[in-house]
Design an enzyme around this catalytic site. Structure first.
Site, PDB file in Angstrom:
ATOM      1  N   CYS A 132      -4.816   2.521  -3.584  1.00 46.20           N
ATOM      2  CA  CYS A 132      -3.527   2.995  -3.028  1.00 46.20           C
ATOM      3  C   CYS A 132      -2.429   1.971  -3.283  1.00 46.20           C
ATOM      4  O   CYS A 132      -1.561   1.730  -2.438  1.00 46.20           O
ATOM      5  CB  CYS A 132      -3.631   3.320  -1.536  1.00 46.20           C
ATOM      6  SG  CYS A 132      -4.843   4.578  -1.164  1.00 46.20           S
TER       7      CYS A 132
ATOM      8  N   HIS B 199       0.868  -1.185   0.000  1.00 49.64           N
ATOM      9  CA  HIS B 199       0.000   0.000   0.000  1.00 49.64           C
ATOM     10  C   HIS B 199       0.905   1.236   0.000  1.00 49.64           C
ATOM     11  O   HIS B 199       2.024   1.193   0.518  1.00 49.64           O
ATOM     12  CB  HIS B 199      -0.835  -0.055   1.286  1.00 49.64           C
ATOM     13  CG  HIS B 199      -1.879   1.003   1.426  1.00 49.64           C
ATOM     14  ND1 HIS B 199      -1.602   2.273   1.858  1.00 49.64           N
ATOM     15  CD2 HIS B 199      -3.218   0.967   1.218  1.00 49.64           C
ATOM     16  CE1 HIS B 199      -2.726   2.978   1.898  1.00 49.64           C
ATOM     17  NE2 HIS B 199      -3.716   2.212   1.521  1.00 49.64           N
TER      18      HIS B 199
ATOM     19  N   LYS C 122     -10.235  -0.768  10.601  1.00 43.69           N
ATOM     20  CA  LYS C 122     -10.400  -2.007   9.815  1.00 43.69           C
ATOM     21  C   LYS C 122     -10.655  -3.192  10.749  1.00 43.69           C
ATOM     22  O   LYS C 122     -10.991  -4.285  10.305  1.00 43.69           O
ATOM     23  CB  LYS C 122      -9.148  -2.276   8.973  1.00 43.69           C
ATOM     24  CG  LYS C 122      -8.878  -1.199   7.913  1.00 43.69           C
ATOM     25  CD  LYS C 122      -7.696  -1.588   7.062  1.00 43.69           C
ATOM     26  CE  LYS C 122      -7.057  -0.433   6.335  1.00 43.69           C
ATOM     27  NZ  LYS C 122      -7.818   0.095   5.209  1.00 43.69           N
TER      28      LYS C 122
ATOM     29  N   GLN D 129      -4.243  -5.290   7.003  1.00 44.99           N
ATOM     30  CA  GLN D 129      -5.235  -6.199   6.418  1.00 44.99           C
ATOM     31  C   GLN D 129      -5.208  -7.581   7.048  1.00 44.99           C
ATOM     32  O   GLN D 129      -5.995  -8.448   6.649  1.00 44.99           O
ATOM     33  CB  GLN D 129      -5.011  -6.337   4.905  1.00 44.99           C
ATOM     34  CG  GLN D 129      -5.214  -5.066   4.118  1.00 44.99           C
ATOM     35  CD  GLN D 129      -6.665  -4.588   4.116  1.00 44.99           C
ATOM     36  OE1 GLN D 129      -7.591  -5.320   4.448  1.00 44.99           O
ATOM     37  NE2 GLN D 129      -6.876  -3.336   3.763  1.00 44.99           N
TER      38      GLN D 129
ATOM     39  N   ASP E 107       3.315  -4.709   8.065  1.00 43.16           N
ATOM     40  CA  ASP E 107       2.099  -3.918   7.935  1.00 43.16           C
ATOM     41  C   ASP E 107       0.921  -4.891   8.057  1.00 43.16           C
ATOM     42  O   ASP E 107       0.596  -5.611   7.112  1.00 43.16           O
ATOM     43  CB  ASP E 107       2.104  -3.203   6.579  1.00 43.16           C
ATOM     44  CG  ASP E 107       0.798  -2.465   6.311  1.00 43.16           C
ATOM     45  OD1 ASP E 107      -0.125  -2.547   7.149  1.00 43.16           O
ATOM     46  OD2 ASP E 107       0.702  -1.813   5.246  1.00 43.16           O
TER      47      ASP E 107
HETATM   48  N1  7TS Z   1      -1.580  -0.828   4.814  1.00 50.75           N
HETATM   49  C1  7TS Z   1      -2.459  -1.605   4.174  1.00 50.75           C
HETATM   50  C2  7TS Z   1      -2.086  -2.992   3.758  1.00 50.75           C
HETATM   51  C3  7TS Z   1      -3.752  -1.098   3.918  1.00 50.75           C
HETATM   52  O1  7TS Z   1      -4.636  -1.877   3.290  1.00 50.75           O
HETATM   53  C4  7TS Z   1      -4.075   0.218   4.315  1.00 50.75           C
HETATM   54  C5  7TS Z   1      -5.409   0.821   3.986  1.00 50.75           C
HETATM   55  C6  7TS Z   1      -3.110   0.951   4.998  1.00 50.75           C
HETATM   56  C7  7TS Z   1      -1.870   0.406   5.224  1.00 50.75           C
HETATM   57  C8  7TS Z   1      -3.391   2.324   5.498  1.00 50.75           C
HETATM   58  O2  7TS Z   1      -4.293   2.289   6.549  1.00 50.75           O
HETATM   59  P1  7TS Z   1      -4.822   3.635   7.216  1.00 50.75           P
HETATM   60  O3  7TS Z   1      -5.884   3.177   8.162  1.00 50.75           O
HETATM   61  O4  7TS Z   1      -3.660   4.250   7.936  1.00 50.75           O
HETATM   62  O5  7TS Z   1      -5.340   4.495   6.113  1.00 50.75           O
HETATM   63  N2  7TS Z   1      -6.053   0.232   2.903  1.00 50.75           N
HETATM   64  C9  7TS Z   1      -7.177   0.685   2.294  1.00 50.75           C
HETATM   65  C10 7TS Z   1      -7.786   0.005   1.235  1.00 50.75           C
HETATM   66  O6  7TS Z   1      -7.420  -1.055   0.776  1.00 50.75           O
HETATM   67  N3  7TS Z   1      -8.872   0.706   0.833  1.00 50.75           N
HETATM   68  O7  7TS Z   1      -8.961   1.807   1.581  1.00 50.75           O
HETATM   69  C11 7TS Z   1      -7.916   1.811   2.494  1.00 50.75           C
END
Ligand code: 7TS
Length: 422
Positions: A380, A139, A242, A219, A216
């Site tokens: 992203c 990401h 999430k 997910q 990371d």
């Molecule tokens: N890393 C991964 C693997 C992610 O899927 C996401 C967000 C992030 C980092 C960033 O997370 P945040 O909460 O700090 O924004 N992924 C997604 C997605 O797949 N669709 O919207 C956000």
């Protein structure tokens, strides 16, 4: 090349015989909503998941009955809020099996956690010519902070390539892991394709060369049981929203010795031990990294999300979601002209796909009219899309409250897409 010895799902439960999805759905008020006059079919869980009633109520109760700033007042409300905030830290500690509560730093989310590591650990320790090893599956939030660090230090970003199924090329990883590598930063589960990466194998390989590893887990924590001590990762990051918790709260886990040696990220209240105009000394970990008034309600709400997951035997979710994935894969494979993107052997419940020349945004718009929420675009993951030769995909991502009937609705709606555009 030596293959990953074990699958990294040590705690995945067997067949989900007892998974009562009707009962689970009753815990999530939003799942009773209608959209465009149709029952909501929420399949955008990789972007953000829905919240159980217990989390919503817990946040409301905090504001109605407990609201005060933490770590400062001697009055009862402040003491109560502080206690609940710190109690949430210990819930998160046990949730990922960290050795100590002080290894849990509350941040805004996975993005902030990675920026924190890059700009504290990275800025202090990296120099020109050092290498940072990421993968083609990352990401943007596990790419851009490292690029910013490279700009400031002269370090070099290296990327592990993938095959057409969306799996890491592990022999390439081994070649790219050299004495110049200072850190490996890799996702546990890919948001764009759902690939589950063999992170235990990656961590062991990196450690054998004295290289630190950041995982990371944005997910993975909503789907798989994570044990940071068993993994032996150095850093592990994720976002509360999430994980069925509030937005604006997330976790940076790091081994205590690393946090101790890292300089602070932001300056301000709470992160200090003493301040004079001549010199400031910093607080102990984790407070050294929690400058200013934190997201108290979000933290307490995230603690409630963990309580909820513990109460529903979360271990069974992975097996149930795998059933959904297999069912959905079968359904989508029967739709003329639809191609599933990301066919790794080890996959979490993500179905990315394209339909010939039909633009994913058009797919998403038709689906929305049927009450079906999916995400369309590059997710992203622009470098991943480039590798796949696609501008975008449509992505349905499932959680443990989704049903096979909802996937039937998705499949029917996709046939409508063909009627409209095909
Ligand atoms: N890393 C991964 C693997 C992610 O899927 C996401 C967000 C992030 C980092 C960033 O997370 P945040 O909460 O700090 O924004 N992924 C997604 C997605 O797949 N669709 O919207 C956000």
């Amino acid at each position: 090349m030596s293959q990953p010895a074990t699958h990294n799902l040590p705690n995945a439960a067997p067949a989900p015989l007892g998974w009562d999805v009707r009962r689970i759905r009753g815990d999530f008020p939003i799942l009773r909503e209608t959209v465009q006059g149709k029952p909501l079919v929420y399949l955008d869980n990789a972007a953000s998941s829905q919240k159980p009633r217990s989390v919503i109520d817990r946040v409301q109760r905090y504001y109605e009955r407990e609201n005060a700033n933490i770590h400062r007042g001697v009055h009862l409300l402040s003491e109560k809020a502080t206690e609940e905030y710190e109690h949430a830290r210990s819930k998160l500690q046990h949730f990922i099996n960290a050795k100590e509560a002080r290894e849990i730093v509350f941040v805004r989310g996975a993005t902030e956690a990675i920026n924190l590591v890059a700009m504290t650990y990275g800025l202090k320790n990296f120099k020109a010519g050092d290498e940072i090893l990421i993968t083609n599956l990352e990401h943007h939030s596990n790419i851009v902070p490292w690029q910013m660090l490279c700009e400031r230090t002269g370090a070099i970003l290296k990327v592990v390539p993938i095959n057409d199924a969306g799996e890491l090329l592990l022999d390439e990883f081994e070649k790219l892991l050299t004495e110049k590598t200072k850190i490996v930063a890799v996702n546990h589960v890919s948001n764009g394709l759902g690939t589950i990466n063999p992170i235990k194998w990656i961590i062991d390989k990196a450690h054998a060369k004295g290289v630190l590893v950041l995982i990371d887990g944005a997910q993975s924590v909503p789907h798989l049981k994570v044990d940071v001590q068993a993994l032996d990762c150095d850093f592990f990051v994720f976002s509360g929203h999430k994980l069925f918790g509030p937005t604006g709260i997330g976790v940076l886990y790091a081994k205590a010795a690393l946090l101790e040696a890292m300089p602070p990220y932001q300056g301000g209240g709470d992160m200090i031990s003493a301040v004079t105009f001549e010199k400031t000394t910093y607080n102990v970990i984790p407070y050294k990294f929690e400058a200013g008034t934190p997201n108290i309600a979000g933290t307490i709400g995230l603690g409630a999300a963990v309580d909820y997951l513990n109460s529903i035997c979360f271990g069974g979710a992975a097996a149930y979601e795998h059933e959904l994935l297999e069912y959905g894969t079968g359904l989508l494979s029967e739709i003329p002209g639809l191609r599933i993107v990301g066919t790794a052997k080890e996959k979490a419940s993500v179905l990315s796909f394209v339909m010939g020349e039909i633009h994913p945004h058009d797919i998403g718009t038709v689906l929305d009219l049927e009450g079906v929420a999916i995400r369309t675009g590059h997710h992203c993951n622009m470098p991943l899309m480039k590798r796949l030769g696609l501008p975008a995909t449509a992505r349905a991502s499932m959680a443990f409250y989704n049903t096979k009937e909802e996937l039937d609705v998705l499949a029917r709606a996709l046939r409508k897409v063909i009627e409209v555009f095909g």
